[in-house]
Each structure stands twice: as structure tokens, then as C-alpha cells.
Design an enzyme around this catalytic site. Structure first.
Site, PDB file in Angstrom:
ATOM      1  N   ARG A 142      -3.015  -6.779  -9.988  1.00  0.00           N
ATOM      2  CA  ARG A 142      -1.871  -6.246 -10.742  1.00  0.00           C
ATOM      3  C   ARG A 142      -0.693  -7.224 -10.762  1.00  0.00           C
ATOM      4  O   ARG A 142       0.479  -6.813 -10.687  1.00  0.00           O
ATOM      5  CB  ARG A 142      -1.394  -4.888 -10.195  1.00  0.00           C
ATOM      6  CG  ARG A 142      -2.490  -3.894  -9.945  1.00  0.00           C
ATOM      7  CD  ARG A 142      -3.312  -3.621 -11.151  1.00  0.00           C
ATOM      8  NE  ARG A 142      -4.433  -2.730 -10.877  1.00  0.00           N
ATOM      9  CZ  ARG A 142      -5.423  -2.534 -11.744  1.00  0.00           C
ATOM     10  NH1 ARG A 142      -5.452  -3.161 -12.905  1.00  0.00           N
ATOM     11  NH2 ARG A 142      -6.397  -1.720 -11.448  1.00  0.00           N
ATOM     12  N   ASN A 184      -6.336  -4.030  -0.667  1.00  0.00           N
ATOM     13  CA  ASN A 184      -7.800  -4.075  -0.770  1.00  0.00           C
ATOM     14  C   ASN A 184      -8.220  -5.371  -0.083  1.00  0.00           C
ATOM     15  O   ASN A 184      -8.155  -6.446  -0.673  1.00  0.00           O
ATOM     16  CB  ASN A 184      -8.242  -4.089  -2.237  1.00  0.00           C
ATOM     17  CG  ASN A 184      -7.862  -2.796  -2.939  1.00  0.00           C
ATOM     18  OD1 ASN A 184      -8.102  -1.717  -2.415  1.00  0.00           O
ATOM     19  ND2 ASN A 184      -7.240  -2.908  -4.089  1.00  0.00           N
ATOM     20  N   LYS A 264      -5.092   0.427   4.072  1.00  0.00           N
ATOM     21  CA  LYS A 264      -5.613   1.318   3.020  1.00  0.00           C
ATOM     22  C   LYS A 264      -7.010   1.718   3.486  1.00  0.00           C
ATOM     23  O   LYS A 264      -7.921   0.891   3.501  1.00  0.00           O
ATOM     24  CB  LYS A 264      -5.674   0.562   1.697  1.00  0.00           C
ATOM     25  CG  LYS A 264      -6.360   1.320   0.563  1.00  0.00           C
ATOM     26  CD  LYS A 264      -6.277   0.550  -0.767  1.00  0.00           C
ATOM     27  CE  LYS A 264      -6.973   1.296  -1.902  1.00  0.00           C
ATOM     28  NZ  LYS A 264      -6.848   0.609  -3.199  1.00  0.00           N
ATOM     29  N   GLU A 268     -10.336   4.594  -2.493  1.00  0.00           N
ATOM     30  CA  GLU A 268     -10.914   3.725  -3.522  1.00  0.00           C
ATOM     31  C   GLU A 268     -11.956   2.774  -2.919  1.00  0.00           C
ATOM     32  O   GLU A 268     -11.868   1.558  -3.064  1.00  0.00           O
ATOM     33  CB  GLU A 268      -9.815   2.973  -4.271  1.00  0.00           C
ATOM     34  CG  GLU A 268      -8.870   3.936  -4.983  1.00  0.00           C
ATOM     35  CD  GLU A 268      -7.820   3.272  -5.846  1.00  0.00           C
ATOM     36  OE1 GLU A 268      -7.450   2.131  -5.557  1.00  0.00           O
ATOM     37  OE2 GLU A 268      -7.372   3.921  -6.810  1.00  0.00           O
ATOM     38  N   LYS A 342       2.865   6.956  -1.499  1.00  0.00           N
ATOM     39  CA  LYS A 342       3.035   6.397  -2.839  1.00  0.00           C
ATOM     40  C   LYS A 342       3.783   7.381  -3.727  1.00  0.00           C
ATOM     41  O   LYS A 342       3.530   8.572  -3.690  1.00  0.00           O
ATOM     42  CB  LYS A 342       1.661   6.108  -3.433  1.00  0.00           C
ATOM     43  CG  LYS A 342       1.701   5.360  -4.737  1.00  0.00           C
ATOM     44  CD  LYS A 342       0.326   5.200  -5.354  1.00  0.00           C
ATOM     45  CE  LYS A 342      -0.331   3.899  -4.963  1.00  0.00           C
ATOM     46  NZ  LYS A 342      -1.392   3.489  -5.919  1.00  0.00           N
ATOM     47  N   ASP A 347       0.033   7.954  -9.245  1.00  0.00           N
ATOM     48  CA  ASP A 347      -0.105   6.495  -9.173  1.00  0.00           C
ATOM     49  C   ASP A 347       0.862   5.737 -10.083  1.00  0.00           C
ATOM     50  O   ASP A 347       0.457   5.232 -11.132  1.00  0.00           O
ATOM     51  CB  ASP A 347      -1.545   6.111  -9.574  1.00  0.00           C
ATOM     52  CG  ASP A 347      -1.902   4.701  -9.144  1.00  0.00           C
ATOM     53  OD1 ASP A 347      -1.004   4.002  -8.682  1.00  0.00           O
ATOM     54  OD2 ASP A 347      -3.071   4.323  -9.275  1.00  0.00           O
ATOM     55  N   GLU A 375       2.542  -2.354 -13.380  1.00  0.00           N
ATOM     56  CA  GLU A 375       1.150  -2.082 -13.741  1.00  0.00           C
ATOM     57  C   GLU A 375       1.011  -1.137 -14.932  1.00  0.00           C
ATOM     58  O   GLU A 375       0.287  -1.426 -15.882  1.00  0.00           O
ATOM     59  CB  GLU A 375       0.423  -1.500 -12.518  1.00  0.00           C
ATOM     60  CG  GLU A 375      -1.001  -1.104 -12.822  1.00  0.00           C
ATOM     61  CD  GLU A 375      -1.737  -0.573 -11.596  1.00  0.00           C
ATOM     62  OE1 GLU A 375      -1.165  -0.584 -10.489  1.00  0.00           O
ATOM     63  OE2 GLU A 375      -2.892  -0.142 -11.758  1.00  0.00           O
TER      64      GLU A 375
HETATM   65  C1  GCU Z   1      -3.777   1.544  -8.251  1.00  0.00           C
HETATM   66  C2  GCU Z   1      -4.123   0.177  -8.737  1.00  0.00           C
HETATM   67  C3  GCU Z   1      -5.089  -0.517  -7.838  1.00  0.00           C
HETATM   68  C4  GCU Z   1      -4.605  -0.460  -6.389  1.00  0.00           C
HETATM   69  C5  GCU Z   1      -4.318   0.963  -5.993  1.00  0.00           C
HETATM   70  C6  GCU Z   1      -3.661   1.080  -4.631  1.00  0.00           C
HETATM   71  O1  GCU Z   1      -4.857   2.414  -8.416  1.00  0.00           O
HETATM   72  O2  GCU Z   1      -4.646   0.248 -10.034  1.00  0.00           O
HETATM   73  O3  GCU Z   1      -5.199  -1.846  -8.274  1.00  0.00           O
HETATM   74  O4  GCU Z   1      -5.534  -1.012  -5.543  1.00  0.00           O
HETATM   75  O5  GCU Z   1      -3.425   1.524  -6.906  1.00  0.00           O
HETATM   76  O6  GCU Z   1      -2.473   1.370  -4.594  1.00  0.00           O
HETATM   77  O7  GCU Z   1      -4.293   0.909  -3.605  1.00  0.00           O
END
Ligand code: GCU
Length: 662
Positions: A142, A184, A264, A268, A342, A347, A375
Site C-alpha cells: 500500500r 505481514n 498481526k 488475513e 484499527k 478498514d 489506500e
Molecule cells: C488492509 C490492507 C492490507 C493490510 C491490512 C492490515 O486490508 O489492504 O494490505 O495488510 O489492511 O491492516 O493488516
């Protein structure tokens, strides 16, 4: 600064050396002449810099009560004694002195005058952090302003000049913490906490340290397996605990003032404690225990939701997820754990309600997570100045105990007397020459820093400051640029996503309109538009029950169609296109009107900017002009895609007969 030609400072420390350099450099640039540096006062006018224990400071100023300045606050005074003027920049600590220098220089640059200066300042938030989503291959998740300033091809840069400039930039607005890598954490970055990369992390940390900024790393919860070769990462396993303790000890050998970890987990597709039947408090506390002996902290993200949802399932609601996951742990996390929440709850959309989780935790340290990188708000190709949005979030009264329980007071720790707290935001910089791609996107970074320091500052004052610091003090420039910035969020919202509906973007890159891009996906991001209406029913009565996560009176206000704030109508309710807003306009007409208006407004930004031709540096003028043209043309694409989509769905024509493609 007439008559002044000397800076006096009788102390030496790494941070004071920085402060002296910045002061001398800044004075030379704003006054046009060089100042001398001496260690003792003489019979002339001088700027005196130092902590309260400095002899020179004590000569000029005695008996200053400095208790509430804390570790990062400062005082700036003008004192006239025996016909000599002294401007005193002082604090309890060298770091406070550095902030005093930057404040003083800001006053000089914005022309506010220092003739009768007398002020004391201390930050409202302890943690004022920037999260980089940089990967070691040089890409930035991003990122819209070039590549990483830290890494390329899985190596750190040898030359850290750019990092040093960046550290100055951040310190000048009071940022005191950074994470260097993406939340990530991929394969290579998993090794940042090992001997392979720690010498490099230490080099970067040394650059930031000179500017009072602590270095943190994002870590992979599965590191014990991936980097340590263990069969498990179970937080309850003694061997895993030992592995983290040893790893943390190693980090502190390289970086004695290391800040800690950002995590994190179970989000995801990232690993986390769920794999082992443990919960997030177990995971966070295990890391916290390894960090306690060294004074480090764990920042644990609450962005946890079901990202493999079936779109047919109407009972799961991503907006609810953070609250549902984390409120049961209230009071269970160690004192050196902070939950990073967040905002918004979905988001970083252009418009969302404030996350109810801020009102749901009373005994847990909290950090508000914002996104400076745009983003979902134009990716630094469009002008979208987010300070007004952030102000709304910080000023939101949660009504959790009594009136006046604002998000700002919760996250600073003031409301619930928490030891830690603050704000964090995803960086918007890269190696582009102007840092942020769009020159005016710098205002978002600046504004974030100023709000992190003091959430009570007004959007207008922050904006005026940035414009004056960036373009000088020409009145027309100030008026026009401030006005463009302050109106830009609303303009962006008008031609993109009306009434709190989000996610009408292209999947993956999140740029540009695609109304059904996420409609049948697994990500839990739906608008449910059909031929009759649109919006997500999140009421307790007939929907997902999300409105019930707020305290009264918000829960009732959001629940009722009559009282729900209209800018969030479709976030909370599914309504027919013919539903009438308080203005009498129907929802479908509102969609058409805002999209036509948004394009006109985007085009008018070009005209406004053109008024500044010859008042600005040519290359800056041309660069912004080009971006504004791109924005206006992309806004038309948004308008036409959205209007056509809803015209086709609803079959209802625009009352004003404008062109809507069929
Ligand atoms: C959003 C974003 C991702 C990011 C995620 C996060 O979904 O698109 O790129 O990894 O947020 O905050 O972990």
C-alpha cells in the site's frame, strides 16, 4: 531575531548534539546568517538551550516548576535581564530540548513572532508511532510514493542518508516510535530478529535514536518454527517461551533501547495463537513476558476477522469482529501490552463509524491505528487530506462512563488511568524525491504527527501551519491551499462512496471504481445493492446487532433510521432507493447528486490551484496541477460507473435529467 547571534549550550549528549545542530541550521536558514555556538552566556542576546539542570539555563531561569513537562515536554521563554534578551529552550530531558528546538523553529518559520514568547508543552500521547509496511525486497504494501527507504533486494541500504532525513522529518512533529517492516511478516523479514539482520537493524535504530525515535519490529508469530526450527509456536509451550526470551535478549544486545514488537496474528492468513487453541491474550502475554525484563512492549493488532466468509452468510459481520474478539480479554493483558485498534472497524474506508472497541475496553492499554497512506482514499494520486477525518475520530465521545469520554482520552490512557497508550499510523512515504508522491499528501504526514502530539489542535490550525511551513507566508497561497486541503475529504467522498457505503473498489489494488468488486468475495465487505435498495442492516432489531456494541445514546441513535447520522446511513441500514433523507431528497437522487457535484468540485480544485501560478515554485506548481487533472478525470470515471450502476439496478432516472449512461 534581531540582535541575536549566539546559541548557548553547556551540555553534551547524543540528543543535545542533534538539538544544537538543528537549532543552528534552522536559525541560519530562517534568519539568513550563521549563529555562533558557545558554552557560556556573554554580554549579548542569546538563545539558551539545555535541560533544567544546565548551569546556563539556571543562570537565566530559576525556579521553573517542571513536573508536568514529564520526559518529553518543554518550555520556551523570552527573558530580559540587565538589558539582555535570552530565549530559553529547556526541558527535563535532552529529548524535550530537541522538541523545543523544533517548536521554536516552527514559530520562526511561520512568522508567529517570538518577541513575547512564553509557553510550556507536553505531548498528550506517550506513543506516537509510524508503522511502515515496507518489505525487504524494497516494495511497500500500500505504498504510493516509490520504494522503501530502508531496503532493496532483501538487504538494508548501506547509505542511510535518506533515513536520517526521514528521522528529522518525523522528530520535527514529535513522532517517537517506528516499526521498520510490514505487519505481514514474510519469510525474509522473519529473520530481522536474528543475527542475520540485527546488525543492520541496529544501524537504522542508531539513526532514529539520534532523533529520539525508538525502533520496533513487526514479528511473525510463527518465528519459533520458521526461524527457530521448533515444531510449534504454541505460546504455552515452555520451549517456545524460552525461544522468545533468548531472541529478545539477543535483540537488546544489539539495540539496548529497542521498543518492542508489533504483531498481526490470526489475521488475513497470518499465524497466531488460534492454531494452538490459545487466545490473543495468551499470545500477547507470552511475548510481553519476554520483553518485560528489557523494558520493551508488545503492540498487538485487533484487526482480526473472518476473511474466508461466505457472502451468502448474512449473520457474520466484519465490523463486529474486533469488539467480539477483544472485549472478553479486558484486564487480562500485561501492562506492557497495548492493543492497536484499527479505525474504522472495517478498514480505513473513506467513511466509517468510530470503532466501538474503544468504548469496550476499560482495563487495557489502547492505541488508535490510522492509515496515512491513502489506500482507499485516492492513493496519493487524488487529493484527500485526512486530518478532518482523524479529528472526528479523536473527538468522538464514546459515552463509556460519562460524557466527555473521547477516543483521544481513551487512547492517551487518561480516561482509564492506563500506563501506556497513544496513536499509530501506516506511513505514506517512499523514496520519491518529495517523499509522498503527491506533494500535498505531505500534509497528511505532518498533520498526523501534530495530532499525535496534541489531538486538541484544530484541523484549521494544523493545516495553516503546514501550508506556511511548506509554501511560505503568502496570504493567497495560505487561503487557497488550506481551503483545498480542508475540503478534499468531502470531495473525495462525494464522487466515490456515499452515505457510508464502502468497498466499491477494484479488488487487490483498491484503486478506482468497481461496485461489485467485493460483493461476492470472502472478505466480508458487502453493500447488498439490489433492484430495490442498498446498505447493510447492522441493527439489533433486524440486522447483525452491531449497533449494540456502542454505548447509549449511540446504540439507539445508530439503530434508528430517524436518528442515524446520514453520512453513515448505509453503513447501518439497508434502505430502498426511494428512502427520503432529512433534506427530502431520495437516496438514489443523493447518489446521483453527490457524484455530479463531486466531479465539479474535483474540477474546481484545478481552477483554485491555477490561481497560484507564479506564486509557487514552477515544478511544484506543475506537479500538483498534473495530479489534479488526473484526479478530475478519474473522478468522472467514478461518477459514471457509480451512477450507471445504480441507474441500471434501480431503473430510477435522475430528476435533473443529466447524462447517466445506460
Ligand atoms: C488492509 C490492507 C492490507 C493490510 C491490512 C492490515 O486490508 O489492504 O494490505 O495488510 O489492511 O491492516 O493488516
Amino acid at each position: 531575531m534581531k540582535g541575536f547571534s549566539r546559541v548557548v549550550c553547556d551540555e553534551c549528549s547524543e540528543l543535545l548534539e542533534t538539538a544544537k545542530k538543528e537549532l543552528l541550521n534552522g536559525l541560519a536558514r530562517t534568519t539568513g546568517y550563521e549563529f555562533a555556538l558557545t558554552t557560556e552566556l556573554r554580554e549579548d542576546d542569546a538563545v539558551v538551550l539545555g535541560t533544567l539542570s544546565s548551569l546556563q539555563i539556571q543562570c537565566v531561569l530559576s525556579g521553573l516548576s517542571a513536573d508536568h513537562l514529564g520526559e518529553e515536554g518543554y518550555a520556551i521563554y523570552r527573558v530580559v535581564k540587565e538589558g539582555r534578551q535570552r530565549i530559553v529552550l529547556t526541558a527535563n530531558t535532552a529529548k524535550g530540548c530537541l522538541y523545543a528546538v523544533f517548536h521554536f523553529l516552527r514559530l520562526l518559520q511561520t512568522g508567529e513572532g517570538v518577541a513575547s514568547i512564553s509557553l510550556m508543552e507536553a505531548p498528550k500521547n506517550k506513543l506516537r508511532m509510524i508503522n511502515h509496511w515496507d518489505n525487504m525486497d524494497g516494495s511497500i504494501e500500500r505504498g504510493y510514493a516509490g520504494r522503501s527507504i530502508f531496503y532493496r533486494d532483501n538487504k538494508f541500504f548501506a547509505d542511510l542518508t535518506r533515513v536520517k532525513d526521514y528521522a528529522r522529518l518525523l522528530a520535527s512533529v514529535g513522532i517517537n516510535a517506528v516499526t521498520l517492516n510490514n505487519v505481514n511478516v514474510h519469510e525474509v523479514e522473519t529473520y530481522l530478529i536474528t543475527d542475520q539482520f540485527l546488525p543492520d537493524v541496529a544501524r537504522v535504530a542508531a539513526v532514529f535514536r539520534k532523533y529520539g525515535i525508538q525502533t520496533f519490529l513487526s514479528v511473525n508469530f510463527a518465528s519459533p518454527i520458521e526461524a527457530g526450527g521448533l515444531p510449534t509456536a504454541d505460546p504455552d509451550d515452555p520451549v517456545v517461551k524460552q525461544w522468545w526470551e533468548t531472541s529478545v535478549e539477543r535483540i537488546y544486545r544489539f539495540i539496548p533501547d529497542f521498543g518492542g514488537f508489533l504483531v498481526k496474528a490470526d489475521s488475513e492468513f497470518r499465524p497466531g495463537p488460534f492454531t494452538y487453541g490459545r487466545d490473543h491474550a495468551d499470545g500477547a502475554n507470552m511475548l510481553a513476558e519476554a520483553l518485560i525484563p528489557h523494558g520493551g512492549i508488545v503492540i498487538w493488532r485487533c484487526f482480526v476477522y473472518n476473511c474466508t466468509q461466505d457472502w451468502r452468510d448474512r449473520s457474520t459481520d466484519r465490523a463486529r469482529a474486533a469488539f467480539d474478539h477483544f472485549t472478553p480479554f479486558d484486564g487480562r493483558c500485561h501492562d506492557n501490552v497495548i492493543l492497536q485498534i484499527k479505525n474504522g472497524p472495517m478498514d480505513f474506508q473513506v467513511r466509517e463509524p468510530v470503532s466501538p472497541l474503544f468504548g469496550g475496553l476499560m482495563q487495557t492499554n489502547q492505541v488508535l491505528e490510522l492509515q496515512i497512506t491513502q489506500e482507499y482514499t485516492g492513493q496519493q494520486r487524488h487529493l484527500c487530506y485526512l486530518v478532518p477525518q482523524w479529528k472526528q475520530v479523536l473527538d468522538f465521545d464514546l459515552h463509556s462512563t460519562e460524557q466527555g469520554c473521547t477516543v483521544a482520552k481513551v487512547v492517551s490512557g487518561e480516561l482509564h488511568h492506563r500506563p501506556l497508550g497513544g496513536v499509530a499510523a501506516v506511513a505514506n512515504i517512499g523514496d520519491d524525491m518529495n517523499w509522498t508522491g503527491h506533494l500535498l499528501a505531505q500534509a497528511n504526514l505532518y498533520g498526523y504527527g501534530r495530532l499525535a502530539w496534541n489531538p486538541e489542535l484544530s484541523a484549521q490550525s494544523i493545516t495553516d501551519e503546514w501550508v506556511a511551513l511548506t509554501f511560505g507566508r503568502n496570504y493567497d497561497v495560505l487561503r487557497i491551499v488550506s481551503n483545498m486541503l480542508l475540503g478534499s475529504w468531502q470531495i473525495y467522498e462525494n464522487y466515490t462512496a456515499p452515505l457510508g457505503v464502502g468497498w466499491m473498489v477494484n479488488p487487490g489494488d483498491h484503486y478506482g471504481p468497481n461496485v461489485d468488486g467485493y460483493e461476492y468475495s470472502k472478505w466480508g465487505t458487502y453493500h447488498f445493492a439490489d433492484c430495490k435498495g442498498i446498505g447493510v442492516d447492522r441493527t439489533v432489531q433486524t440486522g447483525t446487532g452491531y449497533t449494540g456494541q456502542y454505548h447509549s445514546p449511540h446504540s439507539e441513535l445508530f439503530e434508528s433510521l430517524e436518528t442515524c447520522p446520514e453520512e453513515l446511513l448505509l453503513f447501518f441500514h439497508h434502505v430502498p432507493y426511494t428512502h427520503r433523507l432529512r433534506s427530502g431528497e431520495t437516496v438514489i437522487q443523493y447518489i446521483y447528486d453527490t457524484h455530479f457535484r463531486g466531479v465539479e468540485q474535483a474540477m474546481s480544485l484545478i481552477d483554485k490551484w491555477k490561481e497560484l501560478e507564479n506564486k509557487l515554485d514552477d515544478s511544484q506548481f506543475e506537479h500538483v496541477l498534473e495530479r489534479l487533472h488526473e484526479q478530475a478525470s478519474h473522478a468522472k470515471q467514478w461518477r459514471d460507473v457509480i451512477n450507471t450502476y445504480f441507474y441500471r439496478k434501480s431503473g430510477i432516472a435522475d430528476e435533473r435529467g443529466r447524462v447517466i449512461f445506460s
